[in-house]
Design a protein around this motif. Structure first.
Motif, PDB file in Angstrom:
ATOM      1  N   GLN A   3       7.896 -86.939 -62.033  1.00  0.00           N
ATOM      2  CA  GLN A   3       8.737 -85.811 -62.460  1.00  0.00           C
ATOM      3  C   GLN A   3       7.987 -84.875 -63.398  1.00  0.00           C
ATOM      4  OE1 GLN A   3      11.643 -85.181 -61.233  1.00  0.00           O
ATOM      5  NE2 GLN A   3      12.289 -83.526 -62.546  1.00  0.00           N
ATOM      6  N   LEU A   4       7.222 -85.410 -64.321  1.00  0.00           N
ATOM      7  CA  LEU A   4       6.489 -84.587 -65.278  1.00  0.00           C
ATOM      8  C   LEU A   4       5.467 -83.701 -64.560  1.00  0.00           C
ATOM      9  CD1 LEU A   4       6.097 -83.931 -68.240  1.00  0.00           C
ATOM     10  CD2 LEU A   4       4.450 -85.802 -68.385  1.00  0.00           C
ATOM     11  N   GLU A   5       4.811 -84.222 -63.529  1.00  0.00           N
ATOM     12  CA  GLU A   5       3.852 -83.433 -62.771  1.00  0.00           C
ATOM     13  C   GLU A   5       4.558 -82.313 -62.008  1.00  0.00           C
ATOM     14  OE1 GLU A   5       1.833 -86.302 -60.387  1.00  0.00           O
ATOM     15  OE2 GLU A   5       0.752 -87.125 -62.082  1.00  0.00           O
ATOM     16  N   GLN A   6       5.722 -82.604 -61.448  1.00  0.00           N
ATOM     17  CA  GLN A   6       6.489 -81.582 -60.739  1.00  0.00           C
ATOM     18  C   GLN A   6       6.870 -80.462 -61.688  1.00  0.00           C
ATOM     19  OE1 GLN A   6       9.751 -83.874 -59.184  1.00  0.00           O
ATOM     20  NE2 GLN A   6       8.745 -84.182 -57.210  1.00  0.00           N
ATOM     21  N   ILE A   7       7.267 -80.818 -62.884  1.00  0.00           N
ATOM     22  CA  ILE A   7       7.645 -79.810 -63.885  1.00  0.00           C
ATOM     23  C   ILE A   7       6.435 -78.961 -64.253  1.00  0.00           C
ATOM     24  CG2 ILE A   7       8.401 -79.496 -66.281  1.00  0.00           C
ATOM     25  CD1 ILE A   7      10.192 -81.999 -65.850  1.00  0.00           C
ATOM     26  N   GLY A   8       5.279 -79.589 -64.423  1.00  0.00           N
ATOM     27  CA  GLY A   8       4.059 -78.857 -64.754  1.00  0.00           C
ATOM     28  C   GLY A   8       3.689 -77.841 -63.681  1.00  0.00           C
ATOM     29  N   VAL A   9       3.800 -78.237 -62.419  1.00  0.00           N
ATOM     30  CA  VAL A   9       3.494 -77.339 -61.308  1.00  0.00           C
ATOM     31  C   VAL A   9       4.484 -76.179 -61.285  1.00  0.00           C
ATOM     32  CG1 VAL A   9       3.427 -77.140 -58.786  1.00  0.00           C
ATOM     33  CG2 VAL A   9       2.344 -79.095 -59.907  1.00  0.00           C
ATOM     34  N   LYS A  10       5.774 -76.477 -61.465  1.00  0.00           N
ATOM     35  CA  LYS A  10       6.804 -75.420 -61.467  1.00  0.00           C
ATOM     36  C   LYS A  10       6.577 -74.436 -62.615  1.00  0.00           C
ATOM     37  CE  LYS A  10       9.755 -75.847 -58.167  1.00  0.00           C
ATOM     38  NZ  LYS A  10       9.790 -74.838 -57.131  1.00  0.00           N
ATOM     39  N   LEU A  11       6.264 -74.952 -63.806  1.00  0.00           N
ATOM     40  CA  LEU A  11       6.028 -74.069 -64.953  1.00  0.00           C
ATOM     41  C   LEU A  11       4.818 -73.171 -64.716  1.00  0.00           C
ATOM     42  CD1 LEU A  11       6.745 -76.494 -67.938  1.00  0.00           C
ATOM     43  CD2 LEU A  11       8.149 -74.579 -67.161  1.00  0.00           C
ATOM     44  N   PHE A  12       3.780 -73.704 -64.096  1.00  0.00           N
ATOM     45  CA  PHE A  12       2.599 -72.910 -63.767  1.00  0.00           C
ATOM     46  C   PHE A  12       2.962 -71.786 -62.804  1.00  0.00           C
ATOM     47  CE2 PHE A  12      -0.860 -72.181 -60.729  1.00  0.00           C
ATOM     48  CZ  PHE A  12      -1.787 -71.621 -61.582  1.00  0.00           C
ATOM     49  N   GLN A  13       3.718 -72.117 -61.761  1.00  0.00           N
ATOM     50  CA  GLN A  13       4.124 -71.106 -60.783  1.00  0.00           C
ATOM     51  C   GLN A  13       5.003 -70.045 -61.431  1.00  0.00           C
ATOM     52  OE1 GLN A  13       5.736 -73.832 -57.846  1.00  0.00           O
ATOM     53  NE2 GLN A  13       3.981 -73.461 -56.502  1.00  0.00           N
ATOM     54  N   GLU A  14       5.895 -70.459 -62.307  1.00  0.00           N
ATOM     55  CA  GLU A  14       6.757 -69.494 -62.987  1.00  0.00           C
ATOM     56  C   GLU A  14       5.953 -68.571 -63.901  1.00  0.00           C
ATOM     57  OE1 GLU A  14       9.981 -68.734 -62.507  1.00  0.00           O
ATOM     58  OE2 GLU A  14       9.805 -70.141 -60.840  1.00  0.00           O
ATOM     59  N   ALA A  15       4.922 -69.096 -64.568  1.00  0.00           N
ATOM     60  CA  ALA A  15       4.072 -68.263 -65.426  1.00  0.00           C
ATOM     61  C   ALA A  15       3.367 -67.199 -64.598  1.00  0.00           C
ATOM     62  CB  ALA A  15       3.055 -69.128 -66.166  1.00  0.00           C
ATOM     63  N   LEU A  16       2.900 -67.579 -63.413  1.00  0.00           N
ATOM     64  CA  LEU A  16       2.280 -66.594 -62.527  1.00  0.00           C
ATOM     65  C   LEU A  16       3.287 -65.535 -62.105  1.00  0.00           C
ATOM     66  CD1 LEU A  16       0.021 -68.728 -60.155  1.00  0.00           C
ATOM     67  CD2 LEU A  16      -0.722 -67.056 -61.844  1.00  0.00           C
ATOM     68  N   LYS A  17       4.500 -65.950 -61.765  1.00  0.00           N
ATOM     69  CA  LYS A  17       5.527 -64.997 -61.334  1.00  0.00           C
ATOM     70  C   LYS A  17       5.886 -64.029 -62.451  1.00  0.00           C
ATOM     71  CE  LYS A  17       7.696 -67.641 -57.672  1.00  0.00           C
ATOM     72  NZ  LYS A  17       8.925 -68.276 -57.194  1.00  0.00           N
ATOM     73  N   VAL A  18       5.948 -64.526 -63.687  1.00  0.00           N
ATOM     74  CA  VAL A  18       6.263 -63.657 -64.824  1.00  0.00           C
ATOM     75  C   VAL A  18       5.195 -62.578 -64.963  1.00  0.00           C
ATOM     76  CG1 VAL A  18       6.366 -63.606 -67.352  1.00  0.00           C
ATOM     77  CG2 VAL A  18       7.679 -65.311 -66.085  1.00  0.00           C
ATOM     78  N   ARG A  19       3.933 -62.970 -64.818  1.00  0.00           N
ATOM     79  CA  ARG A  19       2.863 -61.969 -64.898  1.00  0.00           C
ATOM     80  C   ARG A  19       2.967 -60.965 -63.763  1.00  0.00           C
ATOM     81  NH1 ARG A  19      -3.069 -63.805 -66.273  1.00  0.00           N
ATOM     82  NH2 ARG A  19      -3.236 -61.551 -66.301  1.00  0.00           N
ATOM     83  N   VAL A  20       3.284 -61.433 -62.571  1.00  0.00           N
ATOM     84  CA  VAL A  20       3.400 -60.544 -61.408  1.00  0.00           C
ATOM     85  C   VAL A  20       4.521 -59.538 -61.628  1.00  0.00           C
ATOM     86  CG1 VAL A  20       4.109 -60.508 -58.979  1.00  0.00           C
ATOM     87  CG2 VAL A  20       2.354 -62.104 -59.734  1.00  0.00           C
ATOM     88  N   ILE A  21       5.619 -59.978 -62.204  1.00  0.00           N
ATOM     89  CA  ILE A  21       6.773 -59.105 -62.440  1.00  0.00           C
ATOM     90  C   ILE A  21       6.511 -58.130 -63.586  1.00  0.00           C
ATOM     91  CG2 ILE A  21       9.160 -59.081 -63.278  1.00  0.00           C
ATOM     92  CD1 ILE A  21       9.549 -61.714 -61.679  1.00  0.00           C
TER      93      ILE A  21
END
Length: 91
Positions: free
Chosen positions: A12-30
């Motif tokens: 679960q912790l690894e899944q959260i880490g991957v999701k947070l990374f993807q969200e950080a990229l999306k925030v920059r894109v937006i």
């Protein structure tokens, strides 16, 4: 994939880490007008301080590039399709 009757899923912790990374990229894109190709994927990976196990499960930039483009397109205003406008009021 199964081993001894058990599934090998990401912790679960690894899944959260991957999701947070993807969200950080999306925030920059937006929030940035920087071209997506110029947003430094590796830089974001370093900022995320991900464990080696999580890093092994982060998608490659080539596989998430289309999702980032889609995210940016959703935030981009639609261009007008004609030059006819309603009456413009006098000031």
């Amino acid at each position: 994939m199964q081993s001894n009757g058990k599934h090998n899923h990401l912790v679960q912790l690894e899944q959260i880490g991957v999701k947070l990374f993807q969200e950080a990229l999306k925030v920059r894109v937006i929030n940035e007008t920087t071209p997506i190709s110029k947003i430094l994927y590796d830089e974001e990976m370093v900022k995320a301080h991900l464990s080696p196990e999580t890093l092994a499960n982060v998608p490659l930039v080539s596989s998430i590039n289309s999702a980032l483009n889609r995210t940016r397109r959703k935030r981009t205003p639609v261009l007008p399709t004609s030059c006819s406008f309603d009456i413009i009021p006098d000031l």
